[in-house]
Design an enzyme around this catalytic site. Structure first.
Site, PDB file in Angstrom:
ATOM      1  N   LYS A 150      96.289 -36.812 -82.292  1.00  0.00           N
ATOM      2  CA  LYS A 150      95.257 -37.498 -81.516  1.00  0.00           C
ATOM      3  C   LYS A 150      95.758 -38.855 -81.033  1.00  0.00           C
ATOM      4  O   LYS A 150      95.658 -39.188 -79.844  1.00  0.00           O
ATOM      5  CB  LYS A 150      93.993 -37.673 -82.354  1.00  0.00           C
ATOM      6  CG  LYS A 150      92.847 -38.342 -81.597  1.00  0.00           C
ATOM      7  CD  LYS A 150      91.646 -38.568 -82.486  1.00  0.00           C
ATOM      8  CE  LYS A 150      91.858 -39.756 -83.406  1.00  0.00           C
ATOM      9  NZ  LYS A 150      90.631 -40.115 -84.165  1.00  0.00           N
ATOM     10  N   ASP A 168      88.852 -36.284 -80.510  1.00  0.00           N
ATOM     11  CA  ASP A 168      88.236 -37.147 -81.515  1.00  0.00           C
ATOM     12  C   ASP A 168      86.890 -36.537 -81.905  1.00  0.00           C
ATOM     13  O   ASP A 168      86.563 -35.410 -81.512  1.00  0.00           O
ATOM     14  CB  ASP A 168      88.097 -38.576 -80.997  1.00  0.00           C
ATOM     15  CG  ASP A 168      87.020 -38.730 -79.931  1.00  0.00           C
ATOM     16  OD1 ASP A 168      86.515 -37.695 -79.418  1.00  0.00           O
ATOM     17  OD2 ASP A 168      86.678 -39.875 -79.605  1.00  0.00           O
TER      18      ASP A 168
END
Length: 280
Positions: A150, A168
């Protein structure tokens, strides 16, 4: 199975009328892909200014800010990093810092001891393994302490122009709410979403979905009655549907309040966020 039996599949008989009532057919993959891409297009019209909500001036600052953003708000990170970057502007500077001093500077972001270890460790790795420059490849970024996929995609997409999907908590929630996926593992979600949208859209898609998740489609009380894409949302009605009540749930610039960045892009329609110590 006979043809007569086949024709009855997907139907239910009403006990009062004796008539058969058709149940909605499951959405085909093609229909889902078309709906997903239309959501992306319409979110692009709603949020033409969508952007990363961390203040940064270079890849190193974005990397550090992204690591610090775990378990806190982007606003809190943006209020904290000016003093950190002023004192330690390069990986070499931060790698050579006194941990106690770094801890004190980043304390407002929470988990400051673990985060200090991560940002000092990744700074040392950048200094020792990459000539003091943040690497621009996924396989290199994920070798740095505290950097997962991420974080790597945030840096790649916004500092290097390399397309990536940032899964997320907001992106994960909306992707599932919109029936783009039924996975709950970020890597699997990333892989599935990558098959729905062209690669050129991945970075901006991430920004738009995250923007919408923060401003309108909240976890506990989605502002359904103020949402611009209700006609495309299979989860409409999970939140407040009354328009007036829903408008009161809108956040950031859509609710008439400052965003997350102290230094937002020029086209941002809202007010800059307050600095540390100012009234929030």
């Amino acid at each position: 199975m006979s043809g007569k039996q086949n024709s009855a599949v997907g139907e239910q008989q009403s006990p009062s009328s004796g008539k058969r009532k058709k149940t909605p057919k499951p959405e085909t993959r093609l229909a889902m892909v078309r709906r997903a891409r239309r959501i992306n297009r319409e979110l692009a019209e709603v949020y033409p200014y969508a952007h990363p909500e961390l203040d940064f001036e270079n890849a190193f600052q974005l990397l550090i800010a992204t690591v610090l953003s775990a378990q806190t708000t982007d606003l809190r990170v943006n209020q904290t990093t000016p003093a950190l970057f002023a004192k330690y502007p390069t990986p070499e500077d931060l790698a050579a810092a006194q941990p106690e001093e770094v801890e004190e500077l980043i304390r407002p972001t929470g988990f400051f001891r673990a985060k200090t270890k991560s940002i000092m460790g990744l700074s040392a790795a950048i200094r020792d393994n990459f000539g003091g420059e943040v690497p621009g490849r996924l396989e290199d970024l994920v070798t740095l302490p505290g950097v997962g996929r991420k974080t790597a995609f945030v840096v790649l997409g916004n500092a290097f122009g390399v397309p990536g999907i940032t899964v997320d908590t907001h992106f994960m929630r909306l992707a599932r709410r919109w029936n783009w996926t039924d996975q709950d593992d970020p890597v699997k979600i990333e892989a599935e979403i990558a098959t729905i949208f062209p690669k050129s859209e991945w970075t901006m898609l991430s920004h738009r979905v995250i923007f919408h998740g923060r401003r309108v489609c909240h976890s506990r009380r989605p502002a359904c009655g103020a949402c611009p894409i209700t006609h495309l949302c299979p989860a409409y009605g999970e939140g407040e549907t009354d328009p007036e009540k829903a408008r009161k749930l809108l956040k950031y610039e859509m609710g008439g309040r400052p965003g997350q960045r102290l230094k937002p892009p020029p086209d941002y329609p809202g007010e800059p966020a307050p600095a540390m110590g100012a009234i929030e």
